[in-house]
Design a protein around this motif. Structure first.
Motif, short mmCIF file in Angstrom:
data_model
loop_
_atom_site.label_atom_id
_atom_site.label_comp_id
_atom_site.label_asym_id
_atom_site.label_seq_id
_atom_site.Cartn_x
_atom_site.Cartn_y
_atom_site.Cartn_z
N MET A 1 8.52 -33.01 -26.99
CA MET A 1 8.15 -34.43 -27.13
C MET A 1 9.39 -35.29 -26.94
O MET A 1 10.46 -34.98 -27.46
N ARG A 2 9.26 -36.37 -26.17
CA ARG A 2 10.38 -37.26 -25.90
C ARG A 2 10.79 -38.02 -27.17
O ARG A 2 9.96 -38.30 -28.04
N ASP A 3 12.06 -38.39 -27.22
CA ASP A 3 12.62 -39.07 -28.39
C ASP A 3 12.65 -40.58 -28.13
O ASP A 3 13.61 -41.11 -27.57
N PHE A 4 11.60 -41.26 -28.55
CA PHE A 4 11.50 -42.70 -28.29
C PHE A 4 12.58 -43.48 -29.03
O PHE A 4 13.02 -44.54 -28.57
N LEU A 5 13.00 -42.98 -30.18
CA LEU A 5 13.97 -43.72 -30.98
C LEU A 5 15.38 -43.61 -30.42
O LEU A 5 16.14 -44.59 -30.43
N ASN A 6 15.76 -42.44 -29.94
CA ASN A 6 17.17 -42.20 -29.61
C ASN A 6 17.47 -42.14 -28.11
O ASN A 6 18.65 -42.16 -27.74
N GLU A 7 16.46 -42.04 -27.27
CA GLU A 7 16.71 -42.12 -25.82
C GLU A 7 16.77 -43.60 -25.45
O GLU A 7 15.75 -44.29 -25.44
N LYS A 8 17.97 -44.07 -25.17
CA LYS A 8 18.21 -45.51 -25.03
C LYS A 8 17.27 -46.18 -24.02
O LYS A 8 16.63 -47.20 -24.31
N ASP A 9 17.19 -45.64 -22.81
CA ASP A 9 16.38 -46.27 -21.77
C ASP A 9 14.89 -46.24 -22.14
O ASP A 9 14.16 -47.20 -21.89
N LEU A 10 14.45 -45.12 -22.72
CA LEU A 10 13.04 -45.01 -23.12
C LEU A 10 12.74 -45.98 -24.25
O LEU A 10 11.65 -46.59 -24.29
N ASN A 11 13.68 -46.15 -25.15
CA ASN A 11 13.52 -47.10 -26.25
C ASN A 11 13.37 -48.52 -25.72
O ASN A 11 12.46 -49.27 -26.11
N THR A 12 14.25 -48.90 -24.82
CA THR A 12 14.20 -50.25 -24.23
C THR A 12 12.89 -50.49 -23.49
O THR A 12 12.26 -51.54 -23.62
N LEU A 13 12.46 -49.49 -22.73
CA LEU A 13 11.21 -49.61 -21.97
C LEU A 13 10.02 -49.82 -22.91
O LEU A 13 9.15 -50.67 -22.67
N ASN A 14 9.97 -49.04 -24.00
CA ASN A 14 8.84 -49.15 -24.92
C ASN A 14 8.85 -50.47 -25.68
O ASN A 14 7.80 -51.04 -25.95
N HIS A 15 10.04 -50.96 -26.03
CA HIS A 15 10.09 -52.25 -26.71
C HIS A 15 9.62 -53.37 -25.77
O HIS A 15 8.92 -54.30 -26.18
N SER A 16 9.99 -53.26 -24.50
CA SER A 16 9.54 -54.24 -23.51
C SER A 16 8.02 -54.18 -23.35
O SER A 16 7.34 -55.21 -23.23
N CYS A 17 7.47 -52.97 -23.36
CA CYS A 17 6.03 -52.81 -23.20
C CYS A 17 5.28 -53.37 -24.41
O CYS A 17 4.16 -53.87 -24.27
N ALA A 18 5.91 -53.30 -25.59
CA ALA A 18 5.30 -53.92 -26.77
C ALA A 18 5.09 -55.41 -26.54
O ALA A 18 4.06 -55.98 -26.94
N HIS A 19 6.05 -56.07 -25.90
CA HIS A 19 5.91 -57.49 -25.59
C HIS A 19 4.81 -57.74 -24.55
O HIS A 19 4.09 -58.74 -24.63
N VAL A 20 4.68 -56.79 -23.59
CA VAL A 20 3.59 -56.92 -22.62
C VAL A 20 2.24 -56.84 -23.34
O VAL A 20 1.32 -57.61 -23.06
N MET A 21 2.14 -55.91 -24.28
CA MET A 21 0.90 -55.79 -25.04
C MET A 21 0.63 -57.06 -25.84
O MET A 21 -0.51 -57.56 -25.87
N ALA A 22 1.66 -57.62 -26.47
CA ALA A 22 1.48 -58.85 -27.24
C ALA A 22 1.03 -60.00 -26.34
O ALA A 22 0.16 -60.80 -26.72
N GLN A 23 1.61 -60.06 -25.16
CA GLN A 23 1.20 -61.12 -24.21
C GLN A 23 -0.26 -60.96 -23.82
O GLN A 23 -1.02 -61.94 -23.76
N ALA A 24 -0.71 -59.73 -23.58
CA ALA A 24 -2.11 -59.48 -23.22
C ALA A 24 -3.03 -59.86 -24.36
O ALA A 24 -4.10 -60.46 -24.14
N VAL A 25 -2.64 -59.50 -25.59
CA VAL A 25 -3.45 -59.86 -26.77
C VAL A 25 -3.56 -61.38 -26.88
O VAL A 25 -4.63 -61.93 -27.18
N LYS A 26 -2.46 -62.07 -26.63
CA LYS A 26 -2.45 -63.54 -26.71
C LYS A 26 -3.38 -64.16 -25.65
O LYS A 26 -4.04 -65.17 -25.91
#
Length: 587
Positions: A1-26
């Motif tokens: 399983m990938r490490d979302f917390l400690n893999e820097k690029d994966l962490n950044t990508l997922n945090h950015s995607c959280a904003h995409v989800m928030a925008q869609a919800v809005k």
């Protein structure tokens, strides 16, 4: 399983995607207000106030569809820096953002990130454009108290994952599906192993007949191993006087994890979190010579800890559990040989269960946080260096982990890799100079002088509950014959013609010591076979006229189509050998 917390690029990508989800919800619910959207071990989530709207499973595809539109549009993600005063003005209509902003000291420069028509507070960093977030999936939703406080409003929490490529996303989703099939909570329910009921109490498992059988088999298995090595089993009460835990040090160092004390007859009692103090008192109740040592006291003991409700996880983490526990009282010169014996026992048990992927972790005190532990520096340095030397002399490969020691001493933890890639602590060996001091334990040496023994705390199966959870997930509930709660199901082809023979075969097998059911219900054979498959019974016996007339049985293994016909006596010998050899798989 990938490490979302400690893999820097994966962490950044997922945090950015959280904003995409928030925008869609809005876009879908313009009244939406947002609390926080962090990256966590399983990907990302966002906590959202949707007013009177409650998210359902049917809403997730709608949100995903809107997210895909946003990603396809490809807006850049732009960082802005504003003052606290500007931030309060910009987010004045959102009480959640105002609360966050007010927690910043005056003069703080606050960052926001914008993508098209959506702007949110965030310290970043983010990817360059929303197009990079296109390989996503929303996983689940739940309710969550604002700030984790049950007195606050319940917000909608939506979880998701995002990967750089479609292939990585598909691989992760396949892993999640596999994890779902292996979830011990699902398997425990389907196989009739255990249940929970809020009327009984959260985190308090009840073992059903199949589960009790499995617990009994594991208990008998490990106690037989211990008896062969000179252990003596005891039984002690599941509660104790608070004075007992003040003497041991648990009251000072562990009280917050214990259930509250009960006052009665001018005394205070508490449900025990562990068995060490009781065993110290048993040892102290008689005189011991140096010739008596080591004294090995073992118990299958019920313990209780007040776990936070959010931490409860099936039978993996509960408030009532059963430990395969032991305390070994020995002379200092016996430490090396006894730790080797315990380690050999651990490896012997792991061989029986087929555990191959594990590591040894030397868990040490955190020197920067000494208040968590009791005892003095000299004893800690002595016990840590001794345990390290024993492991080095034994040639055991291990890694060190500061801050993972018990509060009374260092320990060797065996970290087993589960089928889902998790590190699980199953077994532990702890070296303890502290409790013998606190309970003033002694033995008489060869010169007639009183000396202080050392104690080894050890658990092989650890918590039986956690061990069963681990075992169910490792095997997908397809337990080996020697552990299966039901080993054989007897299925007459036609209950009117072969039902009596089926009952006779089942009775004969029970007399041989096997756990057997005869399914003589007035149902089609195919239906009864599917039922046996669902319950993952290792052997299905299909009996027709030929079997009845020739005293034979036709068997098929769980998960297989092949059928084999053998004389009844040959089948019994087959079962006996498989149980005796502790064969790991019937495939």
């Amino acid at each position: 399983m990938r490490d979302f917390l400690n893999e820097k690029d994966l962490n950044t990508l997922n945090h950015s995607c959280a904003h995409v989800m928030a925008q869609a919800v809005k876009h879908l619910w313009p009244q939406a207000k947002f609390w926080v959207g962090p990256v966590v071990e399983e990907g990302f989530y966002y906590d959202i106030d949707l007013g009177d709207v409650t998210i359902t499973d049917e809403d997730l595809p709608k949100i995903e569809k809107e997210m895909k539109k946003i990603c396809k549009d490809g807006k850049r993600i732009v960082r802005h820096e504003i003052s606290k005063e500007e931030a309060l003005k910009e987010f004045a209509d959102d009480e959640y953002k105002v609360d966050l902003i007010n927690n910043f000291p005056d003069g703080t420069v606050i960052s926001t990130y914008s993508q098209g028509d959506f702007t949110d507070l965030c310290r970043g960093p983010h990817v360059d454009t929303v197009k990079q977030c296109k390989n996503f999936k929303l996983i689940k939703h739940s309710g969550a108290y604002w700030k984790g406080d049950k007195n606050n409003k319940v917000l909608q929490r939506i979880y998701g994952v995002c990967f750089p490529t479609k292939e990585e996303l598909e691989e992760h989703l396949a892993f999640l599906e596999e994890a779902k099939q292996r979830d011990h909570r699902k398997l425990g329910r389907e196989l009739g192993i255990f249940m929970f009921n809020d009327l009984v109490g959260r985190g308090l498992p009840m073992y059903l007949p199949n589960g009790f059988t499995l617990r009994r088999l594991l208990s008998d298995y490990i106690m037989d191993k211990e008896l062969a090595l000179g252990y003596e089993h005891v039984m002690t009460p599941s509660l104790g006087n608070v004075k007992l835990y003040k003497t041991s040090g648990h009251w000072a160092h562990y009280k917050d994890d214990m259930f509250p004390a009960m006052e009665m007859d001018d005394e205070a009692y508490v449900l025990r979190p562990m068995n060490c103090p009781h065993h110290m008192v048993i040892y102290k109740s008689t005189l011991h010579s140096y010739r008596d040592l080591p004294v090995r006291i073992a118990e299958i003991a019920n313990d209780f800890r007040y776990e936070a409700s959010g931490a409860l996880t099936g039978i993996e983490r509960t408030r009532a559990f059963t430990q395969n526990d032991s305390h070994i009282f020995l002379r200092p010169d016996q430490i090396a040989s006894e730790i080797k014996c315990v380690n050999d026992l651990i490896l012997d048990v792991y061989k029986d269960f087929g555990f191959k992927e594990y590591e040894f972790r030397l868990s040490l005190r955190d020197p920067e946080n000494k208040e968590k532990y009791f005892g003095n520096d000299e004893l800690w340095e002595k016990s840590e260096s001794q345990l390290r030397k024993v492991l080095d002399d034994m040639g055991v490969k291990y890694y060190e982990a500061k801050g993972e020691a018990a509060f009374y001493g260092p320990k060797l933890d065996v970290q087993v890799k589960s089928a889902l890639g998790h590190d699980v602590t199953l077994s532990t060996i702890q070296l303890d100079y502290m409790l013998p001091e606190r309970f003033e334990l002694t033995y008489v040496d060869e010169n007639g002088e009183k000396q202080r023994p050392v104690v080894i705390h050890r658990a092989i199966l650890g918590s039986l509950d956690r061990f069963i959870a681990f075992l169910l997930e490792e095997t997908k509930g397809n337990l080996p014959l020697w552990l299966a709660p039901k080993q054989v199901v007897v299925l007459p082809v036609n209950t009117n013609y072969q039902g009596e023979y089926a009952q006779e075969v089942a009775a004969r097998l029970r007399k041989e010591g096997f756990r057997v059911d005869a399914d003589c219900r007035d149902e089609k054979l195919g239906y009864r076979i599917r039922e046996a498959q669902i319950h993952k019974i290792p052997y299905e016996l299909v009996l027709g006229n030929n079997e009845r007339d020739n005293d034979t049985v036709t068997y098929r293994l769980y998960g297989q189509q092949k059928q084999t016909t053998v004389p009844y006596t040959e089948f019994v010998d087959l079962l006996k050998k498989e149980v005796l050899d502790k064969t790991l798989s019937n495939h």
